[in-house]
Design an enzyme around this catalytic site. Structure first.
Site, short mmCIF file in Angstrom:
data_model
loop_
_atom_site.label_atom_id
_atom_site.label_comp_id
_atom_site.label_asym_id
_atom_site.label_seq_id
_atom_site.Cartn_x
_atom_site.Cartn_y
_atom_site.Cartn_z
N HIS A 1 0.82 -1.22 0.00
CA HIS A 1 0.00 0.00 0.00
C HIS A 1 0.85 1.27 0.00
O HIS A 1 0.36 2.36 -0.33
CB HIS A 1 -0.93 0.00 1.22
CG HIS A 1 -2.27 0.61 0.96
ND1 HIS A 1 -2.46 1.71 0.13
CD2 HIS A 1 -3.51 0.29 1.41
CE1 HIS A 1 -3.73 2.04 0.11
NE2 HIS A 1 -4.40 1.19 0.87
N ASP B 1 -9.94 -8.18 -18.48
CA ASP B 1 -10.17 -9.36 -19.33
C ASP B 1 -8.81 -9.85 -19.83
O ASP B 1 -8.15 -9.18 -20.61
CB ASP B 1 -11.08 -8.98 -20.49
CG ASP B 1 -11.36 -10.14 -21.43
OD1 ASP B 1 -10.84 -11.25 -21.19
OD2 ASP B 1 -12.09 -9.93 -22.41
#
Length: 468
Positions: free
Chosen positions: A171, A394
């Site tokens: 992070h 995708d």
């Protein structure tokens, strides 16, 4: 956390960028938003896909090799993920700074795993099953661990009828916007085929943003990392469950909130967050009416700065905006009143507020700790965002079936929001609560009346019926 016995690691390797740019010769200095995340757990998100048809030679080994190759080419664009953290300390004059270095980098961990479970085994239980946590690497790792651990670790788990791609992402390197930017770029390069790494549709902006005149080398007021590290663990076992909200349900909530407050400016997400805030507060039966409660929203600062930062800015650029009230005030008013508090908090988070917050941080630097930042027994933290393009990832196999997360950054009152799979403004909420509170939420008429049947292909008959 131990690996679930149904998950077996088949292979492990390190992935490095296919080629390295000249900027790798220079360290990358972090800004206050990045450094604030040193005590925050890695971002753990992943996507579950139906297994591609194994025809024309598309075996699982071919898929794994192609994912490795495309990841290497993606890292060319996202070079900070290949580095490691370094602390520079000196006594005279006193100095303590942390930056990113590319020398002797460990690379990105990549694990191929196998799990003897189906997609239905992930979907069918009411609560997120424990096995999902074993789809992620670097469990319990925090930002500061990037000194010795990879900044990115990927596990691709082959299910009996699916594939789960999970990333554990330090992070300090970036926020949720940056995380899904990387994930989408990887999917795009995977779709394009081998040897086409020079062009992606959204190249990241890697240069860190600082206030005008700010020295990029920030001297932190510490002498040892023990002074700011607190590995928070919930004191009780928590339940994790997804709730789905259709576009029609979201529209009704928005209309109700605006009608109650006689306005038209309350957003869909503010109305949904108000519903969650009030419902969770009601479910916490033990809270006295005079107790302060708050709802925090993770807010993207990129568009709030003047001039705005690019949406492709790769790093941390978030803050939490906060609305608060007493339990009595919150529950004695309707959803419109609560939504307006959230609207005002978001609306007041301007360029001036952002810059003033950074100036205060520079005068008195701090590192986020759950215990100091958030009361996990009486408040709500709305993280992630339904605006993130999760289902656009995708890899060449079609749309994912679902998004799931690991065990990181879970505590009482943490709610992560995701886009619904059908799009059109639908939202999925991942709610984390103690068992007793979750049961009360599941019996809350106002909340459950807004919850919609899941759009996933698994039958929803296992979910409790709405209470009318």
């Amino acid at each position: 956390m131990a690996t679930h016995p149904a998950v077996r690691h088949i292979s492990r390797c390190s992935i490095r960028a296919e080629c390295v740019a000249d900027e790798s010769n220079q360290p990358l200095h972090f800004n206050p938003w990045d450094l604030s995340m040193l005590n925050t757990y890695y971002i753990q998100k992943g996507l579950l896909f139906s297994k591609p048809p194994q025809t024309n030679g598309l075996s699982i080994i071919t898929i794994i090799d192609h994912l490795k190759d495309s990841l290497s080419r993606t890292l060319v664009h996202f070079l900070p993920l290949t580095g490691h953290l370094v602390t520079h300390k000196q006594d005279n004059p006193p100095s303590y700074s942390i930056f990113l270095d590319y020398k002797n980098t460990p690379g990105v961990d990549f694990v191929h795993a196998v799990a003897d479970v189906t997609i239905s085994d992930v979907f069918a239980p009411i609560d997120v099953p424990p096995i999902v946590r074993s789809f992620f690497l670097l469990d319990k790792a925090i930002g500061h661990d990037g000194h010795t651990l990879p900044l990115l670790a990927v596990q691709v788990t082959e299910l009996l009828d699916g594939i789960f791609i999970a990333c554990s992402f330090n992070h300090v390197i970036g926020d949720g916007t940056s995380y899904w930017h990387f994930f989408n770029a990887w999917a795009e390069i995977c779709r394009m085929g081998k040897g086409k790494h020079d062009h992606i549709s959204r190249p990241p902006v890697l240069r860190r943003w600082f206030l005008d005149g700010q020295d990029p080398i920030i001297n932190l007021p510490f002498s040892h990392h023990d002074e700011f590290i607190d590995r928070y663990q919930p004191p009780v076992v928590l339940r994790e469950r997804f709730f789905h909200f259709s576009p029609q349900s979201i529209a009704r909530l928005k209309a109700k909130a605006n009608a109650e407050y006689n306005t038209s400016t309350i957003s869909s997400f503010q109305a949904l967050s108000a519903l969650v805030w009030r419902s969770l507060t009601r479910a916490r039966h033990h809270l006295p009416s005079h107790k302060k409660t708050s709802c925090k929203l993770a807010t993207n600062n990129r568009s709030r700065l003047n001039p705005p930062l690019s949406l492709e800015y790769f790093g941390n650029c978030i803050q939490a905006v906060n609305a608060s009230a007493t339990v009595g005030e919150l529950l004695n008013h309707g959803i419109g009143w609560a939504a307006w508090l959230l609207h005002e908090a978001v609306n007041g988070h301007s360029d001036i507020e952002v810059r003033e917050g950074l100036e205060l941080w520079m005068k008195s630097p701090y590192i986020y700790q759950v215990g100091n930042f958030f009361d996990p027994c009486s408040s709500v933290m709305m993280g992630s965002s339904p605006r993130f393009d999760m289902y656009g990832c995708d890899f060449g196999w079609g749309m994912a079936e679902a998004v799931r997360s690991g065990s990181a950054n879970k505590f009482d009152g943490k709610v992560s929001s995701y886009p619904g799979r059908e799009g059109e403004g639908s939202v999925d909420l991942e709610v984390t609560l103690p068992a007793e509170t979750m049961s009360a939420l599941e019996s809350d008429p106002e909340f459950m009346d807004a919850v919609s049947p899941s759009q996933y292909h698994v039958s929803c008959s296992s979910f409790p019926a709405k209470i009318k």
